[in-house]
Motif scaffolding. Structure first.
Motif, PDB file in Angstrom:
ATOM      1  N   TYR A 295      -4.639  -9.031 -15.876  1.00 42.43           N
ATOM      2  CA  TYR A 295      -4.620  -9.726 -14.603  1.00 42.43           C
ATOM      3  C   TYR A 295      -3.638  -9.026 -13.677  1.00 42.43           C
ATOM      4  O   TYR A 295      -2.682  -8.382 -14.113  1.00 42.43           O
ATOM      5  N   VAL A 296      -3.867  -9.130 -12.357  1.00 42.61           N
ATOM      6  CA  VAL A 296      -2.969  -8.592 -11.344  1.00 42.61           C
ATOM      7  C   VAL A 296      -2.749  -9.682 -10.311  1.00 42.61           C
ATOM      8  O   VAL A 296      -3.703 -10.294  -9.843  1.00 42.61           O
ATOM      9  N   VAL A 297      -1.487  -9.940  -9.976  1.00 45.36           N
ATOM     10  CA  VAL A 297      -1.159 -10.993  -9.028  1.00 45.36           C
ATOM     11  C   VAL A 297      -1.051 -10.419  -7.618  1.00 45.36           C
ATOM     12  O   VAL A 297      -0.392  -9.394  -7.398  1.00 45.36           O
ATOM     13  N   LYS A 298      -1.711 -11.059  -6.654  1.00 44.86           N
ATOM     14  CA  LYS A 298      -1.599 -10.673  -5.251  1.00 44.86           C
ATOM     15  C   LYS A 298      -0.297 -11.223  -4.683  1.00 44.86           C
ATOM     16  O   LYS A 298       0.118 -12.326  -5.058  1.00 44.86           O
ATOM     17  N   PRO A 299       0.351 -10.484  -3.750  1.00 47.42           N
ATOM     18  CA  PRO A 299      -0.035  -9.161  -3.244  1.00 47.42           C
ATOM     19  C   PRO A 299       0.280  -8.078  -4.268  1.00 47.42           C
ATOM     20  O   PRO A 299       1.269  -8.175  -4.997  1.00 47.42           O
ATOM     21  N   PHE A 300      -0.569  -7.067  -4.329  1.00 43.39           N
ATOM     22  CA  PHE A 300      -0.402  -6.021  -5.333  1.00 43.39           C
ATOM     23  C   PHE A 300      -0.359  -4.646  -4.684  1.00 43.39           C
ATOM     24  O   PHE A 300      -0.751  -4.461  -3.532  1.00 43.39           O
ATOM     25  N   ASN A 301       0.142  -3.698  -5.450  1.00 46.41           N
ATOM     26  CA  ASN A 301       0.094  -2.296  -5.059  1.00 46.41           C
ATOM     27  C   ASN A 301      -1.229  -1.733  -5.566  1.00 46.41           C
ATOM     28  O   ASN A 301      -1.479  -1.747  -6.775  1.00 46.41           O
ATOM     29  N   PRO A 302      -2.101  -1.225  -4.700  1.00 44.11           N
ATOM     30  CA  PRO A 302      -3.400  -0.717  -5.158  1.00 44.11           C
ATOM     31  C   PRO A 302      -3.289   0.372  -6.233  1.00 44.11           C
ATOM     32  O   PRO A 302      -4.139   0.463  -7.118  1.00 44.11           O
TER      33      PRO A 302
ATOM     34  N   SER B 119       0.821  -1.206   0.000  1.00 43.35           N
ATOM     35  CA  SER B 119       0.000   0.000   0.000  1.00 43.35           C
ATOM     36  C   SER B 119       0.854   1.255   0.000  1.00 43.35           C
ATOM     37  O   SER B 119       2.010   1.252   0.403  1.00 43.35           O
ATOM     38  N   GLU B 120       0.246   2.347  -0.446  1.00 41.15           N
ATOM     39  CA  GLU B 120       0.854   3.665  -0.387  1.00 41.15           C
ATOM     40  C   GLU B 120      -0.268   4.665  -0.266  1.00 41.15           C
ATOM     41  O   GLU B 120      -1.438   4.311  -0.244  1.00 41.15           O
ATOM     42  N   ASP B 121       0.051   5.942  -0.158  1.00 39.02           N
ATOM     43  CA  ASP B 121      -0.974   6.971  -0.012  1.00 39.02           C
ATOM     44  C   ASP B 121      -1.942   6.927  -1.184  1.00 39.02           C
ATOM     45  O   ASP B 121      -1.528   7.086  -2.331  1.00 39.02           O
ATOM     46  N   PRO B 122      -3.262   6.730  -0.952  1.00 36.50           N
ATOM     47  CA  PRO B 122      -4.215   6.664  -2.057  1.00 36.50           C
ATOM     48  C   PRO B 122      -4.223   7.901  -2.933  1.00 36.50           C
ATOM     49  O   PRO B 122      -4.588   7.840  -4.100  1.00 36.50           O
TER      50      PRO B 122
ATOM     51  N   GLU C 118     -14.752  -9.358  -4.749  1.00 34.53           N
ATOM     52  CA  GLU C 118     -13.668  -9.756  -3.838  1.00 34.53           C
ATOM     53  C   GLU C 118     -14.271 -10.117  -2.485  1.00 34.53           C
ATOM     54  O   GLU C 118     -14.957  -9.289  -1.863  1.00 34.53           O
ATOM     55  N   ASP C 119     -14.043 -11.355  -2.017  1.00 37.03           N
ATOM     56  CA  ASP C 119     -14.662 -11.798  -0.766  1.00 37.03           C
ATOM     57  C   ASP C 119     -13.913 -11.324   0.475  1.00 37.03           C
ATOM     58  O   ASP C 119     -14.461 -11.368   1.581  1.00 37.03           O
ATOM     59  N   GLN C 120     -12.664 -10.864   0.323  1.00 39.11           N
ATOM     60  CA  GLN C 120     -11.922 -10.347   1.466  1.00 39.11           C
ATOM     61  C   GLN C 120     -12.222  -8.850   1.618  1.00 39.11           C
ATOM     62  O   GLN C 120     -11.786  -8.023   0.801  1.00 39.11           O
ATOM     63  N   ILE C 121     -12.950  -8.521   2.662  1.00 44.97           N
ATOM     64  CA  ILE C 121     -13.464  -7.155   2.839  1.00 44.97           C
ATOM     65  C   ILE C 121     -12.332  -6.136   2.938  1.00 44.97           C
ATOM     66  O   ILE C 121     -12.428  -5.032   2.388  1.00 44.97           O
ATOM     67  N   GLU C 122     -11.246  -6.486   3.620  1.00 49.89           N
ATOM     68  CA  GLU C 122     -10.134  -5.544   3.769  1.00 49.89           C
ATOM     69  C   GLU C 122      -9.556  -5.151   2.419  1.00 49.89           C
ATOM     70  O   GLU C 122      -9.298  -3.970   2.157  1.00 49.89           O
ATOM     71  N   ILE C 123      -9.374  -6.138   1.545  1.00 50.31           N
ATOM     72  CA  ILE C 123      -8.837  -5.862   0.208  1.00 50.31           C
ATOM     73  C   ILE C 123      -9.823  -5.011  -0.582  1.00 50.31           C
ATOM     74  O   ILE C 123      -9.450  -4.040  -1.245  1.00 50.31           O
ATOM     75  N   ALA C 124     -11.102  -5.367  -0.516  1.00 50.52           N
ATOM     76  CA  ALA C 124     -12.125  -4.623  -1.251  1.00 50.52           C
ATOM     77  C   ALA C 124     -12.173  -3.162  -0.796  1.00 50.52           C
ATOM     78  O   ALA C 124     -12.285  -2.245  -1.625  1.00 50.52           O
ATOM     79  N   ASP C 125     -12.085  -2.937   0.511  1.00 46.68           N
ATOM     80  CA  ASP C 125     -12.143  -1.567   1.034  1.00 46.68           C
ATOM     81  C   ASP C 125     -10.974  -0.725   0.524  1.00 46.68           C
ATOM     82  O   ASP C 125     -11.136   0.459   0.193  1.00 46.68           O
TER      83      ASP C 125
END
Length: 250
Positions: free
Chosen positions: A118-125, A5-8, A28-35
């Motif tokens: 496609y984007v592979v996790k873990p990713f930079n938002p 992560s970095e500053d949005p 996305e079923d993981q709420i933290e990632i979705a948020d």
């Protein structure tokens, strides 16, 4: 799962040329990632809606008609591959897969079924935002009658003028293409990371009644030779057992 992560606020710099107020469906079923994805996308001027599983994603895709879908592979009720297949059955909504499976075969599966990226996790938002905006720009240019140019790397296609060019050593070279070669190149450039099957290229590019898959190979081979003479190699790129993708400098 860790997200780099970095500053949005930094993601806003990617917003040039994006579709204003485009709606992004985040499956996305993981709420933290979705948020986190919601925060970054909204700060880039995009609207978002969240689906918690595959069935929810298809229901919201049907009712809300999003401009793009961010689709996790591993979800409850229906996995991402099943959801992607149904979305492709319905139409051409752009789809970017989110996968923790960093294996070529998994990426290839998504692109073969019809994912645009496609984007592979873990990713930079912020990278996800950049990918979303890039796909939106490409698909908007392809589908908007007011747009006439598709630009990918050194290639440019003028849809209105029916002319394809490539930059070689700083000079713009006009490609002498047949109608079928032009259509194949245009189809591949509209989704440059996607692998198109021969059957898909027949539908998109070949004259009615010309339905032999080996005919596609012949047209692609002639297109590739014309580019080879200009020093542009491996365009289009063959994907063994599947078909072709653009393969250029995306």
């Amino acid at each position: 799962m860790t997200i780099r992560s970095e500053d949005p606020k930094t993601s806003a710099r990617f917003n040039k040329g994006a579709t204003p107020q485009a709606l992004i469906l985040i499956a996305e079923d993981q709420i933290e990632i979705a948020d986190i994805l919601v925060a970054y996308l909204q700060r880039s001027g995009l609207k978002t809606v969240h689906a918690v599983d595959g069935q929810d994603a298809l229901a919201k895709h049907h009712s809300l008609k999003p401009d793009l879908v961010l689709l996790d592979v591993q979800m409850p009720k229906m996995d991402g591959w099943q959801v992607l297949a149904e979305i492709r059955h319905r139409g051409n909504t752009p789809v970017i897969m989110l996968t923790a499976l960093d294996q070529d075969i998994d990426k290839l599966t998504g692109l073969r079924i019809g994912a645009d990226d496609y984007v592979v996790k873990p990713f930079n938002p912020a990278e996800v935002v950049a990918r979303v905006l890039a796909v939106l720009r490409r698909t908007t240019a392809a589908g908007n009658g007011g747009e006439r140019l598709i630009r990918i790397g050194k290639f440019q296609v003028d849809l209105e003028g029916h002319q394809a060019t490539v930059e070689v050593q700083g000079q713009l070279k006009v490609l002498d293409l047949t109608l079928t070669e032009f259509k194949i190149l245009t189809t591949l450039m509209r989704a440059p990371k996607r692998v198109f099957s021969r059957a898909e290229l027949i539908v998109a590019s070949l004259p009615e009644g010309d339905t032999l898959e080996r005919t596609v190979d012949s047209h692609v081979s002639k297109l590739r030779r014309k580019l080879d003479t200009l020093g542009v190699q491996n365009v289009p790129e063959s994907v063994r057992g599947v078909g072709y993708r653009f393969g250029g400098d995306v």
